[in-house]
Structures are given as structure tokens and as C-alpha cells.
Design an enzyme around this catalytic site. Structure first.
Site, mmCIF file in Angstrom:
data_model
loop_
_atom_site.group_PDB
_atom_site.id
_atom_site.type_symbol
_atom_site.label_atom_id
_atom_site.label_comp_id
_atom_site.label_asym_id
_atom_site.label_seq_id
_atom_site.Cartn_x
_atom_site.Cartn_y
_atom_site.Cartn_z
ATOM 1 N N ASP A 16 0.851 -1.202 0.000
ATOM 2 C CA ASP A 16 0.000 0.000 0.000
ATOM 3 C C ASP A 16 0.882 1.246 0.000
ATOM 4 O OD1 ASP A 16 -2.124 -1.725 0.159
ATOM 5 O OD2 ASP A 16 -2.676 -1.203 2.223
ATOM 6 N N LYS A 43 -6.270 -7.265 0.664
ATOM 7 C CA LYS A 43 -7.327 -7.785 1.542
ATOM 8 C C LYS A 43 -7.002 -9.176 2.069
ATOM 9 C CE LYS A 43 -10.848 -4.997 -0.726
ATOM 10 N NZ LYS A 43 -10.744 -3.876 0.213
ATOM 11 N N ASN A 46 -4.125 -8.861 4.628
ATOM 12 C CA ASN A 46 -4.620 -8.154 5.820
ATOM 13 C C ASN A 46 -5.442 -9.096 6.702
ATOM 14 O OD1 ASN A 46 -3.512 -5.869 4.688
ATOM 15 N ND2 ASN A 46 -5.461 -4.949 4.101
ATOM 16 N N ASN A 181 -20.135 -5.455 3.065
ATOM 17 C CA ASN A 181 -20.489 -4.169 3.661
ATOM 18 C C ASN A 181 -21.793 -3.698 3.010
ATOM 19 O OD1 ASN A 181 -19.831 -3.019 1.182
ATOM 20 N ND2 ASN A 181 -17.838 -2.250 1.863
ATOM 21 N N THR A 202 -21.520 -5.764 7.498
ATOM 22 C CA THR A 202 -20.971 -4.695 8.331
ATOM 23 C C THR A 202 -21.723 -3.399 8.015
ATOM 24 O OG1 THR A 202 -19.241 -4.231 6.710
ATOM 25 C CG2 THR A 202 -18.689 -5.774 8.477
ATOM 26 N N ASP A 235 -11.076 -5.601 6.879
ATOM 27 C CA ASP A 235 -10.292 -6.857 6.847
ATOM 28 C C ASP A 235 -10.067 -7.376 8.269
ATOM 29 O OD1 ASP A 235 -10.096 -6.682 4.072
ATOM 30 O OD2 ASP A 235 -8.314 -5.414 4.202
ATOM 31 N N ALA A 265 -8.664 -1.213 14.884
ATOM 32 C CA ALA A 265 -7.831 -1.080 13.672
ATOM 33 C C ALA A 265 -7.907 0.314 13.049
ATOM 34 C CB ALA A 265 -8.246 -2.130 12.645
HETATM 35 O O1 RIB Z 1 -9.075 -3.501 2.439
HETATM 36 C C1 RIB Z 1 -7.950 -2.661 2.403
HETATM 37 C C2 RIB Z 1 -6.997 -3.138 1.348
HETATM 38 O O2 RIB Z 1 -7.585 -2.999 0.079
HETATM 39 C C3 RIB Z 1 -5.718 -2.351 1.275
HETATM 40 O O3 RIB Z 1 -4.720 -2.848 2.134
HETATM 41 C C4 RIB Z 1 -5.355 -2.404 -0.194
HETATM 42 O O4 RIB Z 1 -4.204 -3.143 -0.448
HETATM 43 C C5 RIB Z 1 -6.575 -2.975 -0.900
HETATM 44 O O5 RIB Z 1 -6.383 -4.270 -1.295
#
Ligand code: RIB
Length: 289
Positions: A16, A43, A46, A181, A202, A235, A265
Site C-alpha cells: 500500500d 485484503k 490483511n 459491507n 458490516t 479486513d 484497527a
Molecule cells: O481492504 C484494504 C486493502 O484494500 C488495502 O490494504 C489495499 O491493499 C486494498 O487491497
């Protein structure tokens, strides 16, 4: 129920590249004065890290490029002992990158260049035979790869339908748990309601609701916090929900735990840099009890 559930995450791995700005740009607008930072994201990665930090044994499956970005993208997964044997390093393609702008209220805009994530396929996922309590996927991989995974994996399958894109009903029908979501719920509409899966929706700062076969099962508010950066909060919610659900078996408890984890988070900049420990989640739950 497991004290340390085994979770297989099949999904995206990104670097990112984040600019913190006063206000997000409108179409055609240039916003200057941004402060730049790089964080591991994606995602899939994460959610893998969120689940790992909250106590699961996690195996990550995906692809990265043979470039400098892959080291940064995988750094926190490595540091937290996520099993990376299922991550394939590909020649001649870049590691996925997300370009993210975050404003003063913690809201974001994200543009993803999938790079190696777009190459995750039945060929790179040659071994789906391991023993896991659940498999977790998102939609940052090619749809045909999601369809392959849905048809091949045994056991509990959780799909986080993010980012929303057209999917064959068969994929939704195979899933045991669908996480969306509000935007994704509207996108899938009737397709979602035709599914027999446990649906977790969510609601942003308002929390989350669980339903199945059109009936609400549980609902949780989200603890009130002042967000710094909402990137990765969804995430974190997904990873936390899976750990709590597999450990405790209660949808209501898992929902409350995931809402608190997602809230924690938002208090730190970056996606993976903001994933909470169990103590942080418990402290927020205690504070708001
Ligand atoms: O959900 C957030 C993520 O979406 C970020 O970390 C980015 O890399 C995208 O994939």
C-alpha cells in the site's frame, strides 16, 4: 471449537502506497500537501494477519512478483509467523500495489494495480489438500480462481465479497459464510438472499448484523472511537470474526469481538500496521461493556 483455529487464506498481497491528505480529491482535482507512507496490505494478506494476531494458525496462498515491493508486502506476515509456503513468487510481473489516499477523518480512496494477484490460478494453487478449519477468500483474485477454490476446497468456506464484482450464483451457494459491507450487500441484492449462507453485513461505525435465510440472528454495535485511518478495518473485522467464530462457536459473540477489533484497527495508520492484539480488543470491549 478450537482454541487456535487453522485458517487458510487465499487472496491478495499488496504494497500500500499511502498519501495522507487534508481532503480526498474529487474527480479531476489535484490535492497537494500529502504525507507519504508505505505499508503492507491487500485484503487477503490483511485478513491473514488479523486472524494470526488474534490467535489463529494461518496459511497464506497467493502470488507476489520478484521485486523489491514483495519484501515490504510480506514483512509483517513473516514477522508474525504466517505460513507462506503457499505464496508463489512470479518472474516478470510486479507485486500488487494499492494507491491509497486517506483524509483527516480517516476515510480513504483506493486504486489497486493487482499485478501478481491477477496471476493466482489453479496452477499456482496446486496444493489445496491441507487440513484447515476454514478457508477464507476475498474478491481481489480472478473470478475463475475464486470459482476453482469454491469448487475444490473442503470444509467451511468464508467469502468476503470485496470488492464487489459479478459472480456466478454457484460461488455464493458454495460459501458457508458471506461477509459484505452495505455497498456490497446492495450490489449482490437478491443473489445474496438466495444463498443459504450465514450472511454477515458490516454497517460501518454502526456495527454489524448477522442473518441466515432472511432472518436476523445477531446484531452488534461498534464501540465508538475517533478513527485515524479506516484502511484495513473491514479486513480486521473479517479475520477477527473467523477466529472468534471458530474458537467460540457463537455468532453473537464473534460479531461483538469483530466489531471491537475493527474499531481498534481504525486507531493506527496503515492496514496491517493497525491489526490489533487480543488484549487490545478485550480492553476496548471491557471499556464499552
Ligand atoms: O481492504 C484494504 C486493502 O484494500 C488495502 O490494504 C489495499 O491493499 C486494498 O487491497
Amino acid at each position: 471449537m478450537k482454541s487456535s483455529p487453522r485458517i487458510r487464506v487465499i487472496g491478495s498481497i499488496n504494497l500500500d502506497i499511502v498519501a495522507r491528505v487534508h481532503a480526498l480529491p474529487r474527480p479531476g482535482e489535484t490535492v497537494s500537501g500529502g504525507v507519504l507512507a508505505h505499508y503492507p496490505g491487500g485484503k487477503g494478506a490483511n485478513q491473514a494477519l488479523a486472524a494470526r494476531k488474534l490467535g489463529a494458525q494461518v496459511s497464506m496462498f497467493g502470488c507476489v512478483g520478484k521485486d523489491a515491493a514483495r519484501g515490504q508486502a510480506l514483512a509483517l506476515l513473516q514477522a508474525h509467523d504466517v505460513d507462506l509456503h503457499g505464496v508463489t513468487v512470479l518472474e516478470d510481473i510486479a507485486t500488487g500495489v494499492a494507491l491509497i489516499a486517506v483524509d483527516e477523518a480517516g476515510e480513504n480512496q483506493i486504486v489497486v494495480a493487482p499485478g501478481a494477484n491477477g496471476q493466482v490460478s489453479s496452477a499456482t494453487l496446486s496444493d489445496l489438500s491441507g487440513e484447515f478449519d476454514a478457508t477464507l477468500c476475498q474478491l481481489e483474485l480472478p473470478v475463475e480462481t475464486i470459482a476453482y477454490v469454491a469448487a475444490r476446497v473442503k470444509g467451511l468456506l468464508c467469502l468476503n465479497l470485496a470488492p464487489a464484482q459479478p459472480l456466478p450464483q454457484a460461488i455464493l451457494d458454495r460459501a458457508d459464510i458471506l461477509v459484505v459491507n452495505e455497498t456490497e450487500a446492495a450490489f449482490y441484492g437478491d443473489q445474496l438472499h438466495r444463498s443459504k449462507a450465514l450472511i454477515i453485513q458490516t454497517l460501518g461505525a454502526a456495527g454489524a448484523v448477522a442473518s441466515q435465510n432472511g432472518k436476523e440472528i445477531a446484531r452488534s454495535a461498534s464501540p465508538a472511537v475517533t478513527p485515524i485511518d479506516t484502511t484495513g478495518a473491514g479486513d480486521t473485522f473479517v479475520g477477527a470474526f473467523m477466529v472468534a467464530f471458530l474458537s467460540q462457536g457463537s455468532v453473537a459473540q464473534a460479531l461483538a469481538y469483530a466489531c471491537a477489533a475493527g474499531a481498534v484497527a481504525t486507531l493506527t495508520a496503515g492496514a496491517q500496521t493497525s491489526m490489533p492484539t487480543p488484549d487490545q480488543v478485550t480492553a476496548l470491549l471491557d471499556r464499552t461493556a
